[in-house]
Write a protein that holds these residues in place. Sequence first.
Motif, PDB file in Angstrom:
ATOM      1  N   MET A 154       0.834  -1.210   0.000  1.00  6.96           N
ATOM      2  CA  MET A 154       0.000   0.000   0.000  1.00  6.96           C
ATOM      3  C   MET A 154       0.865   1.254   0.000  1.00  6.96           C
ATOM      4  O   MET A 154       0.545   2.229  -0.688  1.00  6.96           O
ATOM      5  N   LYS A 155       1.935   1.237   0.729  1.00  2.00           N
ATOM      6  CA  LYS A 155       2.834   2.394   0.758  1.00  2.00           C
ATOM      7  C   LYS A 155       3.389   2.651  -0.647  1.00  2.00           C
ATOM      8  O   LYS A 155       3.382   3.774  -1.147  1.00  2.00           O
ATOM      9  N   ARG A 156       3.875   1.594  -1.311  1.00  2.00           N
ATOM     10  CA  ARG A 156       4.436   1.709  -2.654  1.00  2.00           C
ATOM     11  C   ARG A 156       3.389   2.170  -3.666  1.00  2.00           C
ATOM     12  O   ARG A 156       3.648   3.028  -4.512  1.00  2.00           O
ATOM     13  N   LEU A 157       2.187   1.624  -3.559  1.00  2.00           N
ATOM     14  CA  LEU A 157       1.130   1.969  -4.502  1.00  2.00           C
ATOM     15  C   LEU A 157       0.694   3.424  -4.339  1.00  2.00           C
ATOM     16  O   LEU A 157       0.436   4.108  -5.330  1.00  2.00           O
ATOM     17  N   LYS A 158       0.625   3.888  -3.108  1.00  6.32           N
ATOM     18  CA  LYS A 158       0.245   5.283  -2.870  1.00  6.32           C
ATOM     19  C   LYS A 158       1.293   6.236  -3.446  1.00  6.32           C
ATOM     20  O   LYS A 158       0.960   7.251  -4.044  1.00  6.32           O
ATOM     21  N   GLU A 159       2.572   5.897  -3.256  1.00  2.00           N
ATOM     22  CA  GLU A 159       3.649   6.743  -3.781  1.00  2.00           C
ATOM     23  C   GLU A 159       3.579   6.852  -5.296  1.00  2.00           C
ATOM     24  O   GLU A 159       3.834   7.901  -5.869  1.00  2.00           O
ATOM     25  N   LYS A 160       3.235   5.757  -5.967  1.00  2.00           N
ATOM     26  CA  LYS A 160       3.204   5.728  -7.433  1.00  2.00           C
ATOM     27  C   LYS A 160       1.813   6.008  -8.001  1.00  2.00           C
ATOM     28  O   LYS A 160       1.622   5.954  -9.201  1.00  2.00           O
ATOM     29  N   ASN A 161       0.834   6.243  -7.116  1.00  2.00           N
ATOM     30  CA  ASN A 161      -0.550   6.483  -7.514  1.00  2.00           C
ATOM     31  C   ASN A 161      -1.091   5.356  -8.406  1.00  2.00           C
ATOM     32  O   ASN A 161      -1.670   5.575  -9.464  1.00  2.00           O
ATOM     33  N   ILE A 162      -0.855   4.139  -7.956  1.00  2.00           N
ATOM     34  CA  ILE A 162      -1.310   2.944  -8.663  1.00  2.00           C
ATOM     35  C   ILE A 162      -2.499   2.363  -7.897  1.00  2.00           C
ATOM     36  O   ILE A 162      -2.477   2.288  -6.678  1.00  2.00           O
TER      37      ILE A 162
END
Length: 173
Positions: free
Chosen positions: A57-65
């Motif tokens: 979730m952290k990675r997805l939020k950063e990349k707006n995925i």
Amino acid sequence: LLSFDIIGVWHTFKLLTVLAKKALIYVPFFGQAAYLTDVIFIDRHSTSAKQTMNKAMKRLKEKNIKLWIFPEGTRRNTGAIHEFKKGAFHTAIEEEIAIVPVVFSTYKHFLDKERKIFNDGEIIITALPEVSTKGMHLSDIDKLIDKVRSDMIEVYNRTSNEALQKSLKDIKN
């Protein structure tokens, strides 16, 4: 049958990813392709599942995925939407992420393992209006699941009937 659902959105994988059970990584060709498109594999029965989700979730939020989750867990082509597992809804509430329910009509009329049917056919994919989780608490989870599931069942029944009628019409022609 999860792989058929994923194929329906494969072209959007720069904008979204999928949460899938870890065992799918070992399915020949599909597992390798899924791995290369950054599918998030999770061992649903392990203590690290929550940690995996938090990191993802952290990675997805950063990349707006966006994250595509199949809340039924293991998919079964029975012609019904089964009970939802709570994990995806926990994540949506905790992260205040809106839910966009997507419904695939049945494909039982052209793909059925028990009746040994494997023909060409069409399905209808419907994206429902976004369901906000802002301000919700984990105590709201059952109500949220019931709302999303009942909305999806209504659309599933309607579009499945429509897809079946179209298939029958095509057979007559």
